[in-house]
Design an enzyme around this catalytic site. Sequence first.
Site, PDB file in Angstrom:
ATOM      1  N   ASP A  69      56.745  70.140  66.702  1.00  0.00           N
ATOM      2  CA  ASP A  69      55.939  69.398  65.742  1.00  0.00           C
ATOM      3  C   ASP A  69      54.757  68.679  66.397  1.00  0.00           C
ATOM      4  O   ASP A  69      54.591  67.479  66.236  1.00  0.00           O
ATOM      5  CB  ASP A  69      56.877  68.398  65.033  1.00  0.00           C
ATOM      6  CG  ASP A  69      56.209  67.676  63.884  1.00  0.00           C
ATOM      7  OD1 ASP A  69      55.367  68.296  63.208  1.00  0.00           O
ATOM      8  OD2 ASP A  69      56.532  66.485  63.666  1.00  0.00           O
ATOM      9  N   ASN A  76      64.330  68.453  74.231  1.00  0.00           N
ATOM     10  CA  ASN A  76      64.275  67.732  72.962  1.00  0.00           C
ATOM     11  C   ASN A  76      64.827  68.617  71.857  1.00  0.00           C
ATOM     12  O   ASN A  76      64.358  69.749  71.655  1.00  0.00           O
ATOM     13  CB  ASN A  76      62.843  67.350  72.599  1.00  0.00           C
ATOM     14  CG  ASN A  76      62.793  66.592  71.278  1.00  0.00           C
ATOM     15  OD1 ASN A  76      63.282  65.472  71.190  1.00  0.00           O
ATOM     16  ND2 ASN A  76      62.228  67.225  70.251  1.00  0.00           N
ATOM     17  N   GLU A  77      65.837  68.132  71.179  1.00  0.00           N
ATOM     18  CA  GLU A  77      66.374  68.748  69.966  1.00  0.00           C
ATOM     19  C   GLU A  77      66.660  70.231  70.116  1.00  0.00           C
ATOM     20  O   GLU A  77      66.241  71.050  69.292  1.00  0.00           O
ATOM     21  CB  GLU A  77      65.440  68.498  68.785  1.00  0.00           C
ATOM     22  CG  GLU A  77      65.264  67.016  68.517  1.00  0.00           C
ATOM     23  CD  GLU A  77      64.826  66.685  67.114  1.00  0.00           C
ATOM     24  OE1 GLU A  77      64.258  67.552  66.448  1.00  0.00           O
ATOM     25  OE2 GLU A  77      65.063  65.540  66.692  1.00  0.00           O
ATOM     26  N   ASN A  91      68.236  61.474  68.164  1.00  0.00           N
ATOM     27  CA  ASN A  91      67.099  61.481  67.237  1.00  0.00           C
ATOM     28  C   ASN A  91      67.696  61.542  65.835  1.00  0.00           C
ATOM     29  O   ASN A  91      68.360  62.524  65.503  1.00  0.00           O
ATOM     30  CB  ASN A  91      66.225  62.720  67.447  1.00  0.00           C
ATOM     31  CG  ASN A  91      65.563  62.765  68.815  1.00  0.00           C
ATOM     32  OD1 ASN A  91      65.684  61.826  69.597  1.00  0.00           O
ATOM     33  ND2 ASN A  91      64.867  63.855  69.105  1.00  0.00           N
ATOM     34  N   TYR A 148      67.276  60.799  61.482  1.00  0.00           N
ATOM     35  CA  TYR A 148      66.370  60.560  60.357  1.00  0.00           C
ATOM     36  C   TYR A 148      67.122  60.354  59.043  1.00  0.00           C
ATOM     37  O   TYR A 148      66.668  60.802  58.001  1.00  0.00           O
ATOM     38  CB  TYR A 148      65.361  61.720  60.258  1.00  0.00           C
ATOM     39  CG  TYR A 148      64.367  61.691  61.401  1.00  0.00           C
ATOM     40  CD1 TYR A 148      63.239  60.892  61.334  1.00  0.00           C
ATOM     41  CD2 TYR A 148      64.584  62.445  62.555  1.00  0.00           C
ATOM     42  CE1 TYR A 148      62.339  60.838  62.385  1.00  0.00           C
ATOM     43  CE2 TYR A 148      63.692  62.391  63.617  1.00  0.00           C
ATOM     44  CZ  TYR A 148      62.569  61.595  63.522  1.00  0.00           C
ATOM     45  OH  TYR A 148      61.676  61.542  64.566  1.00  0.00           O
ATOM     46  N   TYR A 167      64.582  62.544  56.398  1.00  0.00           N
ATOM     47  CA  TYR A 167      64.870  63.953  56.098  1.00  0.00           C
ATOM     48  C   TYR A 167      66.212  64.091  55.373  1.00  0.00           C
ATOM     49  O   TYR A 167      66.457  65.073  54.691  1.00  0.00           O
ATOM     50  CB  TYR A 167      64.882  64.794  57.376  1.00  0.00           C
ATOM     51  CG  TYR A 167      63.525  64.852  58.041  1.00  0.00           C
ATOM     52  CD1 TYR A 167      62.423  65.333  57.343  1.00  0.00           C
ATOM     53  CD2 TYR A 167      63.352  64.411  59.342  1.00  0.00           C
ATOM     54  CE1 TYR A 167      61.172  65.367  57.940  1.00  0.00           C
ATOM     55  CE2 TYR A 167      62.107  64.447  59.945  1.00  0.00           C
ATOM     56  CZ  TYR A 167      61.021  64.921  59.237  1.00  0.00           C
ATOM     57  OH  TYR A 167      59.786  64.955  59.830  1.00  0.00           O
ATOM     58  N   GLU A 217      64.588  58.757  68.706  1.00  0.00           N
ATOM     59  CA  GLU A 217      63.713  58.984  67.549  1.00  0.00           C
ATOM     60  C   GLU A 217      64.366  58.421  66.307  1.00  0.00           C
ATOM     61  O   GLU A 217      65.561  58.612  66.083  1.00  0.00           O
ATOM     62  CB  GLU A 217      63.450  60.482  67.312  1.00  0.00           C
ATOM     63  CG  GLU A 217      62.466  61.098  68.270  1.00  0.00           C
ATOM     64  CD  GLU A 217      62.084  62.532  67.914  1.00  0.00           C
ATOM     65  OE1 GLU A 217      62.157  62.903  66.731  1.00  0.00           O
ATOM     66  OE2 GLU A 217      61.722  63.267  68.853  1.00  0.00           O
ATOM     67  N   TRP A 271      60.038  56.613  66.581  1.00  0.00           N
ATOM     68  CA  TRP A 271      59.163  57.775  66.428  1.00  0.00           C
ATOM     69  C   TRP A 271      58.113  57.458  65.389  1.00  0.00           C
ATOM     70  O   TRP A 271      58.457  57.206  64.265  1.00  0.00           O
ATOM     71  CB  TRP A 271      59.968  59.012  66.010  1.00  0.00           C
ATOM     72  CG  TRP A 271      59.143  60.253  66.140  1.00  0.00           C
ATOM     73  CD1 TRP A 271      58.552  60.962  65.142  1.00  0.00           C
ATOM     74  CD2 TRP A 271      58.819  60.921  67.368  1.00  0.00           C
ATOM     75  NE1 TRP A 271      57.869  62.029  65.665  1.00  0.00           N
ATOM     76  CE2 TRP A 271      58.013  62.023  67.019  1.00  0.00           C
ATOM     77  CE3 TRP A 271      59.113  60.682  68.714  1.00  0.00           C
ATOM     78  CZ2 TRP A 271      57.497  62.905  67.982  1.00  0.00           C
ATOM     79  CZ3 TRP A 271      58.601  61.549  69.660  1.00  0.00           C
ATOM     80  CH2 TRP A 271      57.809  62.652  69.282  1.00  0.00           C
ATOM     81  N   LYS A 279      54.144  59.302  61.212  1.00  0.00           N
ATOM     82  CA  LYS A 279      55.205  58.326  61.511  1.00  0.00           C
ATOM     83  C   LYS A 279      54.741  57.241  62.464  1.00  0.00           C
ATOM     84  O   LYS A 279      55.542  56.420  62.915  1.00  0.00           O
ATOM     85  CB  LYS A 279      56.433  59.035  62.071  1.00  0.00           C
ATOM     86  CG  LYS A 279      57.105  59.929  61.041  1.00  0.00           C
ATOM     87  CD  LYS A 279      58.490  60.344  61.437  1.00  0.00           C
ATOM     88  CE  LYS A 279      59.028  61.339  60.433  1.00  0.00           C
ATOM     89  NZ  LYS A 279      58.307  62.622  60.412  1.00  0.00           N
TER      90      LYS A 279
HETATM   91  C1  GCB Z   1      61.849  65.429  65.420  1.00  0.00           C
HETATM   92  C2  GCB Z   1      61.116  65.969  66.594  1.00  0.00           C
HETATM   93  C3  GCB Z   1      59.700  65.443  66.695  1.00  0.00           C
HETATM   94  C4  GCB Z   1      59.086  65.392  65.310  1.00  0.00           C
HETATM   95  C5  GCB Z   1      59.897  64.416  64.479  1.00  0.00           C
HETATM   96  C6  GCB Z   1      59.370  64.288  63.055  1.00  0.00           C
HETATM   97  O1  GCB Z   1      63.022  65.522  65.279  1.00  0.00           O
HETATM   98  O2  GCB Z   1      61.780  65.764  67.804  1.00  0.00           O
HETATM   99  O3  GCB Z   1      58.972  66.272  67.548  1.00  0.00           O
HETATM  100  O4  GCB Z   1      57.751  65.040  65.326  1.00  0.00           O
HETATM  101  O5  GCB Z   1      61.207  64.852  64.401  1.00  0.00           O
HETATM  102  O6  GCB Z   1      58.561  63.433  62.790  1.00  0.00           O
HETATM  103  O7  GCB Z   1      59.770  65.080  62.223  1.00  0.00           O
END
Ligand code: GCB
Length: 597
Positions: free
Chosen positions: A166, A415-416, A470, A472, A476, A510, A555, A574
């Site tokens: 991303d 990462n992820e 990480n 959300y 999400y 994150e 993040w 973000k």
């Molecule tokens: C994530 C990623 C990061 C993205 C972020 C997002 O999980 O590691 O690279 O930018 O989410 O904002 O969706």
Amino acid sequence: MTNSVLYPCDNRFRSSKLLNGIWKFKFDPNSVGESENWQLGLTDTIDMPVPGSFSDLFTTSKERDYVGDFWYERDFYMPKGWDGQNLLIRFGSLTHRAVVYCNGIKITSHEGGFLPVVADISGAIKPNEKNRLVVKLNNELSEETLPVGTTRTLKSGRKISLPYFDFYNYSGIQRNVWLLSIPVNSIQNYSTNIKLYEDYANIDYKVESDIGDINVELFDERGHKVSSTKGNNGVLKVHNPNLWKVRNAYLYTIRISLVKDNEVVDQYENKLGIRTVQVKDSQILINGEPVYLKGFGKHEDFDILGKSFNWSIVKRDFECMKWTNANCFRTSHYPYAEEWYQMADEEGFLIIDEVPAVGMMRSFQNFVDAGKGKYTRFFETSTIPQLKENHIEQVREMINRDKNHPSVFAWSMFNESETTSDAAFSYFKDIFEVARNTDPQSRPCTGALEKNSQPDTCKVYPLCDFICLNRYYGWYIDGGEAVEDAEDKFIDEMEKWKDKSLNKPFIFTEFGTDNLVSEHKLPSIMWSQEYQNEYLKMYFEIFDKYSFVQGELVWNFADFQTSQGIRRVDGNRKGIFTRERQPKDAAFLLKKRWENK
Ligand code: GCB
């Protein structure tokens, strides 16, 4: 003579000349460059700044989003007085891969776009004439190289990149370029490892050099010599050392001299912070004292500049981070230009240094799929052996470049990534082992885990010295009206981690929500600044309930550019700061929380 990646240093024995400025530039969509001898010199070129990401300088999408081969060229003279020395060319990075020619002779090639490329050009250079440097670059993404993505060819024949990550696929000669003059007999590398005792510190060091005697001296900030010794390996003892502390840095200067026939023939100087790093139970200890990490996941990203190195952006970002009372950042999702680490050393910031291993779950919207159970058998694909080779090489190059920075306290291996298969475990077991064997300071190793990496499914977390999550929930997953369910799900996961009694620190690497500076809503809705604040408060309450949570890196530090898509409004929003580095509402919330945390 090896191609030392030591950062340039100027003194009686070593000189550097920046080759930044306007270079010639040309796209090569049909990859005809070499067969047409472009390495000898380019025709029909346009001007291009170096350092620079080419994309945002153009006014057509065809040029901005260009994918394939592209070439740079510039002429230079060898400065007077440099003959008889070894001459190196040093690029801070070449994104993502490159072949370098000097006067038509191939000097070196390199894979990976975020680490230095250094080559000896002594054999190719003409001392008294104009010399020509030509560089062929390529910015295609694939599943065999880092960062991971794919390249699609449109019906017209034009290629576009489809990142499995991303951030916008900026490329070019994005960092400083130097011509270096180094003595023929030289110092090539050094490393240190610090041990603290009650009233003194021992700095174990190792120097790689050509044959000769090595002297090592240490000076305090006022320039007074506080310790010295001899030998390629040894110990510098420092009585009552001033420690490098978080947000209160003290930097000594280490001076290494190479002596031949009683004469100094080379000298290298660099800053050195005396500090130790340890993970003990569920705490991260710097100099034996627990530290709670406060800060950000970042990007090298700015309007027009893309990922070009620029000191003013580094300076402004540190000023903004200091203003929020932060003490740490992760170089998500690739090693940044070396100057970021130098300023972190000076300002007492901690860094989680991340290798560009992002996109290892085969998804064009990893940020969504990361929460929804997508599983692609990524580690069971035939591209894995080549990818792993590149991954290992970049772990080595990153640690070799950054090992002497006191700010770097941990290495992130990914990462992820997908982590739920045995194949993922065996892949990462080797990657972690390389990191541990390469780092002279045995710093903790970790990786940022996405939401599918749950306490009962993730196979990779046992490799991590501390766990990075990480998450959300509330963005999400169950965002907006459903946010109370998000909170329940988040707590449910945390309870499962707690039940594991891992006795390891957890860092949130994150968490965040997109929001627009223009959006204010009562009651809050997604994309408003109020929603971002409420979300952050929910997270902080949960963090504070679990004593093993030892850090929060939001993040993202600032809004940043990404590929286009229906979930991205001119990039990822973000940011706690706008892309221009002005605070959004959440910046004030963080500043207040971190003042007392
Ligand atoms: C994530 C990623 C990061 C993205 C972020 C997002 O999980 O590691 O690279 O930018 O989410 O904002 O969706």
